[in-house]
Design a protein around this motif. Structure first.
Motif, PDB file in Angstrom:
ATOM      1  N   TRP A   1       0.829  -1.219   0.191  1.00 15.02           N
ATOM      2  CA  TRP A   1       0.074  -0.206  -0.169  1.00 15.02           C
ATOM      3  C   TRP A   1       0.873   1.222  -0.008  1.00 15.02           C
ATOM      4  O   TRP A   1       0.735   2.196  -0.465  1.00 15.02           O
ATOM      5  CB  TRP A   1      -0.751  -0.065   1.216  1.00 15.02           C
TER       6      TRP A   1
ATOM      7  N   GLY B   1      -8.500   4.220  -8.685  1.00 16.45           N
ATOM      8  CA  GLY B   1      -8.590   3.114  -7.543  1.00 16.45           C
ATOM      9  C   GLY B   1      -7.553   3.381  -6.367  1.00 16.45           C
ATOM     10  O   GLY B   1      -8.021   2.722  -5.234  1.00 16.45           O
TER      11      GLY B   1
ATOM     12  N   ARG C   1      -9.993   5.601  -4.160  1.00 14.57           N
ATOM     13  CA  ARG C   1     -11.177   5.099  -3.630  1.00 14.57           C
ATOM     14  C   ARG C   1     -11.078   3.699  -2.851  1.00 14.57           C
ATOM     15  O   ARG C   1     -11.643   3.814  -1.842  1.00 14.57           O
ATOM     16  CB  ARG C   1     -11.982   4.581  -4.829  1.00 14.57           C
ATOM     17  N   ASN C   2     -10.032   3.138  -2.938  1.00 12.72           N
ATOM     18  CA  ASN C   2      -9.760   1.985  -2.213  1.00 12.72           C
ATOM     19  C   ASN C   2      -8.687   1.900  -1.274  1.00 12.72           C
ATOM     20  O   ASN C   2      -8.300   0.950  -0.651  1.00 12.72           O
ATOM     21  CB  ASN C   2      -9.630   0.741  -3.096  1.00 12.72           C
TER      22      ASN C   2
ATOM     23  N   ARG D   1      -6.044   3.507   1.963  1.00 10.44           N
ATOM     24  CA  ARG D   1      -6.190   3.325   3.488  1.00 10.44           C
ATOM     25  C   ARG D   1      -6.657   4.912   3.903  1.00 10.44           C
ATOM     26  O   ARG D   1      -6.657   5.823   3.157  1.00 10.44           O
ATOM     27  CB  ARG D   1      -4.862   2.767   3.954  1.00 10.44           C
TER      28      ARG D   1
ATOM     29  N   ARG E   1     -15.394   8.708  -4.404  1.00 14.75           N
ATOM     30  CA  ARG E   1     -15.336   7.329  -4.292  1.00 14.75           C
ATOM     31  C   ARG E   1     -16.411   6.591  -4.734  1.00 14.75           C
ATOM     32  O   ARG E   1     -16.187   5.286  -4.871  1.00 14.75           O
ATOM     33  CB  ARG E   1     -15.425   7.400  -2.656  1.00 14.75           C
TER      34      ARG E   1
END
Length: 472
Positions: free
Chosen positions: A349, A400, A403-404, A406, A438
């Motif tokens: 991440w 992405g 939106r996805n 942390r 989002r």
């Protein structure tokens, strides 16, 4: 506006992306988002296979999806590839490039006709660029038309068989049309009607017309007729329409947020869309002197950075940003080689966020440009490049990784791009709220805006309501 009496109660808004097909089910009376679905874009079979999967998922959420109005946009199969042919690179070709970008296309070639065109060489350049549409510009209205006519003649004889949008000297349109008679073409207003003026609206509409009539079907993405019937335009074009709606609103009851910039961080490119209403007096004169631009700016602007992205372009992103950490370089290489790789660990991440921060920072700097004081024949003047974003109050991130990601990912990605006193004179937002799209509503709002403006407005407001001030 927004009246749905006698029509479908809901709309199914679909984006056929290069990697994923995304679908949103929207209540047309309220603008409420009823459900979302996504599926890998099924390029290898039929692009509607992925759509069918999304629709089935939404049907399980709401039975009204069965009879929903379907509106779609597409960047699958390479999206819209535009070659710009202008008199010379500095003015009309540059103006055409800006218009092409605002039309939702990726500019794959910018060619100048003033130095003479060899039809064979022109044909080779267009073939190498794999262009879908040629945007032909040149001359101001009432000015010299010789170069524009010569370019049309070369285009007609170079072996090009695709569509042409003509947006040059309007006094020469009839003769240009005669020379292009064997090619599909549409005549638009001049993108540079007068020196110092850029008028993109007519050409932008003509490019969209050509995309729908000649390009989307020619990509052979689906054997089913309903695909071309549902597509309303290229995805970036509809996203920019959604950004315009967010900035300007619909009417006094549904006001816009004012100046806004959207950064869409994708796998291969990073797109920046901005709507910044110019202060014409400030654009001409400020405390330091004259601010000069060869080609006039417009409120609505889009730039596409093809070397900045999260997957296919990850290595060039890291290199361009000067990030030489060995682990990060290796992580970028792994993402470029395996674009479907999703982060699972904290280290993965962190690597994704570092690549995203680099892409966002570089893309915003290229879009905004910088200001510097120089001494010329007229004394001290301010030379500006790009779009001045200093007074923008809302920055929206898309993609992405945002939106996805942390908690707090948007602050970390945009931390180097939003804030007072940026280094290097970059014209970046000095005090802006940061938000994330989002639910991927910008494209859907663009699709709905023409026929259901209030529903589109209410939908796009989700972007504002989800925003948080930097650092919180």
């Amino acid at each position: 506006m927004g009246d749905v009496e006698g029509g479908p109660a809901v709309a199914l808004c679909v984006d056929f992306g290069s990697t994923f097909t995304k679908a949103l089910l929207v209540d047309l009376a309220t603008g409420d988002l009823l459900g979302t679905a996504e599926h890998p874009t099924t390029i290898d079979t039929d692009v509607l296979d992925g759509y069918d999967a999304c629709r089935a998922a939404l049907l399980r959420l709401d039975a009204r999806a069965e009879h929903a109005e379907v509106l779609a946009c597409s960047s699958a199969g390479g999206g819209l590839r535009i070659a710009v042919l202008g008199n010379e690179l500095l003015v009309t070709a540059e103006a055409g490039r800006r218009v092409a970008l605002s039309s939702g296309g990726r500019v794959v070639a910018v060619l100048a006709a003033a130095s003479g065109l060899d039809p064979r060489g022109l044909g080779e350049r267009l073939h190498e660029a794999r262009a879908d549409v040629v945007l032909l510009t040149g001359g101001t209205d009432g000015g010299n038309s010789e170069v524009l006519l010569a370019a049309a003649e070369a285009l007609a004889g170079c072996g090009w068989h695709g569509p042409v949008v003509v947006a040059g000297n309007v006094d020469a349109r009839e003769e240009v049309a005669r020379r292009l008679a064997a090619l599909p073409h549409v005549l638009a207003d001049n993108v540079v009607p007068r020196i110092g003026e850029l008028a993109p609206a007519s050409a932008r509409a003509a490019v969209r017309e050509m995309f729908l009539a000649h390009v989307i079907g020619g990509k052979h993405l689906s054997a089913r007729r309903d695909f071309t019937a549902m597509v309303r335009g290229a995805t970036p074009d509809l996203v920019l329409t959604g950004v315009e709606l967010l900035a300007r609103g619909v009417d006094e009851r549904h006001p816009g947020v004012g100046d806004v910039v959207v950064v869409d961080i994708g796998g291969a490119t990073t797109d920046v869309h901005s709507v910044v209403e110019p202060d014409h007096e400030a654009a001409l004169l400020d405390a330091d002197g004259l601010a000069r631009e060869v080609v006039a700016s417009t409120p609505v602007t889009r730039t596409v950075e093809g070397d900045l992205g999260m997957r296919w372009s990850a290595l060039s992103t890291v290199a361009e940003a000067g990030l030489d950490d060995a682990d990060l370089v290796e992580a970028a290489r792994a993402r470029a080689e395996r674009p479907g790789l999703l982060p699972l660990t904290d280290d993965e991440w962190a690597a994704d966020e570092a690549i995203a921060r680099a892409a966002a920072t570089l893309a915003l700097r290229r879009h905004a440009g910088r200001a510097k004081v120089v001494v010329g024949p007229d004394g001290r003047v301010v030379e500006r490049t790009g779009k001045d974003l200093r007074e923008v109050r809302l920055v929206v991130g898309s993609g992405g990784v945002l939106r996805n990601g942390r908690a707090g990912v948007a602050d970390r990605v945009f931390g180097g791009s939003v804030g007072p006193d940026p280094e290097g004179g970059w014209q970046l937002p000095r005090q802006a709220r940061v938000s994330v799209d989002r639910d991927y509503v910008l494209a859907a709002a663009g699709l709905l805006s023409a026929d259901h403006p209030v529903a589109a407005y209410r939908l796009v407001r989700r972007v504002v309501d989800g925003g948080v001030p930097p650092g919180q």
